[in-house]
Design an enzyme around this catalytic site. Structure first.
Site, PDB file in Angstrom:
ATOM      1  N   ARG A   1       0.819  -1.230   0.000  1.00 30.11           N
ATOM      2  CA  ARG A   1       0.000   0.000   0.000  1.00 30.11           C
ATOM      3  C   ARG A   1       0.850   1.278   0.000  1.00 30.11           C
ATOM      4  O   ARG A   1       0.513   2.259   0.658  1.00 30.11           O
ATOM      5  CB  ARG A   1      -0.938   0.035   1.209  1.00 30.11           C
ATOM      6  CG  ARG A   1      -2.005  -1.026   1.205  1.00 30.11           C
ATOM      7  CD  ARG A   1      -2.970  -0.851   0.032  1.00 30.11           C
ATOM      8  NE  ARG A   1      -4.139  -1.679   0.189  1.00 30.11           N
ATOM      9  CZ  ARG A   1      -4.195  -2.977  -0.126  1.00 30.11           C
ATOM     10  NH1 ARG A   1      -3.144  -3.581  -0.631  1.00 30.11           N
ATOM     11  NH2 ARG A   1      -5.305  -3.646   0.038  1.00 30.11           N
TER      12      ARG A   1
ATOM     13  N   SER B   1     -10.417   0.013   2.797  1.00 28.05           N
ATOM     14  CA  SER B   1      -9.702  -0.102   4.078  1.00 28.05           C
ATOM     15  C   SER B   1      -9.203   1.269   4.508  1.00 28.05           C
ATOM     16  O   SER B   1      -8.486   1.924   3.758  1.00 28.05           O
ATOM     17  CB  SER B   1      -8.494  -1.025   3.945  1.00 28.05           C
ATOM     18  OG  SER B   1      -8.887  -2.293   3.521  1.00 28.05           O
TER      19      SER B   1
ATOM     20  N   GLU C   1      -4.488   4.448   5.868  1.00 29.49           N
ATOM     21  CA  GLU C   1      -4.211   4.186   4.451  1.00 29.49           C
ATOM     22  C   GLU C   1      -4.764   5.296   3.559  1.00 29.49           C
ATOM     23  O   GLU C   1      -4.218   5.616   2.505  1.00 29.49           O
ATOM     24  CB  GLU C   1      -4.844   2.842   4.065  1.00 29.49           C
ATOM     25  CG  GLU C   1      -4.282   2.264   2.799  1.00 29.49           C
ATOM     26  CD  GLU C   1      -5.247   1.340   2.113  1.00 29.49           C
ATOM     27  OE1 GLU C   1      -5.880   1.784   1.138  1.00 29.49           O
ATOM     28  OE2 GLU C   1      -5.364   0.179   2.543  1.00 29.49           O
TER      29      GLU C   1
HETATM   30  N1  EPU Z   1     -11.242 -10.149  10.132  1.00 32.19           N
HETATM   31  C1  EPU Z   1     -11.877 -10.040  11.358  1.00 32.19           C
HETATM   32  N2  EPU Z   1     -13.115  -9.490  11.391  1.00 32.19           N
HETATM   33  C2  EPU Z   1     -13.760  -9.062  10.284  1.00 32.19           C
HETATM   34  C3  EPU Z   1     -13.119  -9.155   9.040  1.00 32.19           C
HETATM   35  C4  EPU Z   1     -11.852  -9.713   8.979  1.00 32.19           C
HETATM   36  O1  EPU Z   1     -11.335 -10.440  12.380  1.00 32.19           O
HETATM   37  O2  EPU Z   1     -14.889  -8.587  10.431  1.00 32.19           O
HETATM   38  C5  EPU Z   1      -9.905 -10.740  10.078  1.00 32.19           C
HETATM   39  C6  EPU Z   1      -9.983 -12.240   9.853  1.00 32.19           C
HETATM   40  O3  EPU Z   1      -8.958 -12.863  10.576  1.00 32.19           O
HETATM   41  C7  EPU Z   1      -9.706 -12.368   8.370  1.00 32.19           C
HETATM   42  C8  EPU Z   1      -8.686 -11.260   8.193  1.00 32.19           C
HETATM   43  O4  EPU Z   1      -9.154 -10.206   9.033  1.00 32.19           O
HETATM   44  O5  EPU Z   1      -9.184 -13.609   8.028  1.00 32.19           O
HETATM   45  C9  EPU Z   1      -8.510 -10.787   6.779  1.00 32.19           C
HETATM   46  O6  EPU Z   1      -9.735 -10.242   6.328  1.00 32.19           O
HETATM   47  P1  EPU Z   1      -9.974  -9.913   4.778  1.00 32.19           P
HETATM   48  O7  EPU Z   1      -9.720 -11.119   3.954  1.00 32.19           O
HETATM   49  O8  EPU Z   1     -11.311  -9.261   4.659  1.00 32.19           O
HETATM   50  O9  EPU Z   1      -8.808  -8.904   4.416  1.00 32.19           O
HETATM   51  P2  EPU Z   1      -8.162  -7.639   5.163  1.00 32.19           P
HETATM   52  O10 EPU Z   1      -6.785  -7.996   5.558  1.00 32.19           O
HETATM   53  O11 EPU Z   1      -9.065  -7.126   6.233  1.00 32.19           O
HETATM   54  C10 EPU Z   1      -7.074  -6.742   2.979  1.00 32.19           C
HETATM   55  C11 EPU Z   1      -7.015  -5.454   2.209  1.00 32.19           C
HETATM   56  C12 EPU Z   1      -8.290  -5.256   1.407  1.00 32.19           C
HETATM   57  C13 EPU Z   1      -8.465  -6.439   0.466  1.00 32.19           C
HETATM   58  C14 EPU Z   1      -8.502  -7.751   1.304  1.00 32.19           C
HETATM   59  C15 EPU Z   1      -8.548  -8.981   0.450  1.00 32.19           C
HETATM   60  C16 EPU Z   1      -5.559  -4.002   3.508  1.00 32.19           C
HETATM   61  C17 EPU Z   1      -5.469  -2.798   4.373  1.00 32.19           C
HETATM   62  N3  EPU Z   1      -6.787  -4.343   3.118  1.00 32.19           N
HETATM   63  O12 EPU Z   1      -8.107  -6.591   3.953  1.00 32.19           O
HETATM   64  O13 EPU Z   1      -8.120  -4.091   0.608  1.00 32.19           O
HETATM   65  O14 EPU Z   1      -9.656  -6.324  -0.306  1.00 32.19           O
HETATM   66  O15 EPU Z   1      -7.296  -7.824   2.104  1.00 32.19           O
HETATM   67  O16 EPU Z   1      -7.317  -9.216  -0.143  1.00 32.19           O
HETATM   68  O17 EPU Z   1      -4.538  -4.602   3.193  1.00 32.19           O
HETATM   69  C18 EPU Z   1      -8.446  -1.748   0.512  1.00 32.19           C
HETATM   70  O18 EPU Z   1      -7.216  -1.631   0.516  1.00 32.19           O
HETATM   71  O19 EPU Z   1      -9.203  -0.744   0.417  1.00 32.19           O
HETATM   72  C19 EPU Z   1      -9.044  -3.071   0.631  1.00 32.19           C
HETATM   73  C20 EPU Z   1     -10.357  -3.250   0.737  1.00 32.19           C
END
Ligand code: EPU
Length: 335
Positions: free
Chosen positions: A162, A235, A331
């Site tokens: 990012r 995010s 971010e």
């Molecule tokens: N989780 C929770 N609670 C929730 C949702 C998620 O505890 O309500 C935890 C879980 O452990 C889950 C983990 O977070 O396994 C990962 O969740 P998710 O797959 O939704 O991904 P993220 O790490 O929260 C990142 C990116 C997103 C991208 C997703 C999928 C960042 C800051 N965000 O989110 O990017 O879509 O992975 O690859 O790296 C963005 O940058 O705007 C964005 C949406």
């Protein structure tokens, strides 16, 4: 070129924050942009693309330049790869559709990310196991300091999680992007757990790029609010990177903390988990709040002030710091 005074930016930012720009200039070609040389001396300038990673906290007391450069074409092809050039103002989802229709693979995991092509390198957009840098070839950059044009290759862009040189130097403006894409369905990336689960559910054994795009889109629709319906900028925070000692310390209190090993020393912890564990998921404060399915996303339910959303983000940071001793990093660009 279109020029307006005291212009509302409500339809130009995915948070739908209603602030005014003192002056607004829409640019439709590279030549128009270069032609501004001299006209904008001493002006405070903000270059705006899709507006999907920005939070306006007040009226903009300067000139907003909206980059509306359109056009996509396939430049060079051999049997394995194609080079696709897209101008900065193309909508990212339309660009993905173009790639899928031309059977060009590599960006399907990045389906449905809001914003424009020109914003994609700025924060090295990433989702479901793929980052823009994985397919990036070069981009044409306008340097607002000296009105020069230059091509930046992968190395020049300094891509990180990012982050990029464009996030650090706001005077470097991306005019077009070239990606190297695969001409077929080889090397499809299904490493992200959610994708595999979804493919299994749909009984798809040998997915095509269109299957991956459909699956990614359906996961996103389920988890993330559509900015056309609820204002948001995806995010709001980055996932923090912590060392082994910090992770062990958190594990003492929360055995189930999810983490992804980056190397021998460092681990990524989902900020969404931290926010949910702090009891903040789904909290609503009148016109704004923390999304109910993905707490990493702050939302404007309609009519919220950018300053209120910003204050909420500061409170979240404070709470996370108190509980987990982790500094969340924002971010989204705060203006
Ligand atoms: N989780 C929770 N609670 C929730 C949702 C998620 O505890 O309500 C935890 C879980 O452990 C889950 C983990 O977070 O396994 C990962 O969740 P998710 O797959 O939704 O991904 P993220 O790490 O929260 C990142 C990116 C997103 C991208 C997703 C999928 C960042 C800051 N965000 O989110 O990017 O879509 O992975 O690859 O790296 C963005 O940058 O705007 C964005 C949406």
């Amino acid at each position: 070129m279109i020029k307006k005074k005291n212009f509302s930016l409500k339809n130009y930012n995915s948070f739908n924050i209603d602030v005014n720009a003192k002056e607004f200039i829409e640019i439709n070609s590279k030549e128009e942009l270069i032609g501004l040389n001299g006209l904008l001396k001493n002006e405070k300038i903000l270059f705006l693309g899709g507006g999907s990673n920005i939070l306006f906290t007040k009226d903009y007391d300067g000139t907003v330049i909206y980059l509306n450069l359109k056009g996509i074409n396939i430049e060079k092809e051999n049997s394995d790869f194609s080079v696709v050039k897209a101008n900065a103002g193309e909508n990212w989802s339309n660009f993905i559709e173009f790639c899928l229709n031309n059977n060009l693979g590599g960006v399907e995991n990045l389906s449905l990310i809001p914003g424009n092509v020109g914003s994609a390198p700025v924060q090295n957009i990433g989702a479901y196991g793929v980052e823009l840098k994985d397919v990036f070839l070069s981009c044409e950059v306008f340097n607002f300091d000296d009105f020069s044009l230059k091509n930046f290759d992968l190395f020049d862009c300094e891509f990180e999680y990012r982050n990029s040189v464009f996030k650090k130097n706001k005077n470097l403006i991306i005019l077009s992007v070239k990606l190297k894409l695969k001409n077929n369905n080889h090397d499809i990336n299904t490493s992200y757990g959610d994708i595999n689960d979804e493919l299994k559910k749909s009984n798809i054994d040998n997915p095509t790029i269109k299957d991956i795009s459909r699956v990614v889109s359906s996961i996103r629709r389920r988890k993330l609010p559509d900015p056309k319906q609820i204002g948001n900028a995806g995010s709001f925070f980055k996932n923090p990177i912590v060392n082994k000692e910090k992770l062990n310390w958190i594990e003492k209190h929360h055995k189930n903390v999810p983490s992804y090993k980056l190397d021998e020393k460092y681990y990524k912890i989902p900020a969404a988990w931290l926010i949910e564990t702090a009891g903040l998921k789904g909290k609503k404060f009148g016109k704004f709040g923390i999304h109910k399915s993905q707490p990493l996303v702050l939302v404007n339910y309609g009519g919220a002030k950018g300053g209120d959303i910003y204050k909420l983000s500061l409170s979240i940071k404070e709470i996370i710091k108190k509980i987990f001793k982790i500094e969340l990093e924002t971010e989204v660009n705060i203006i």
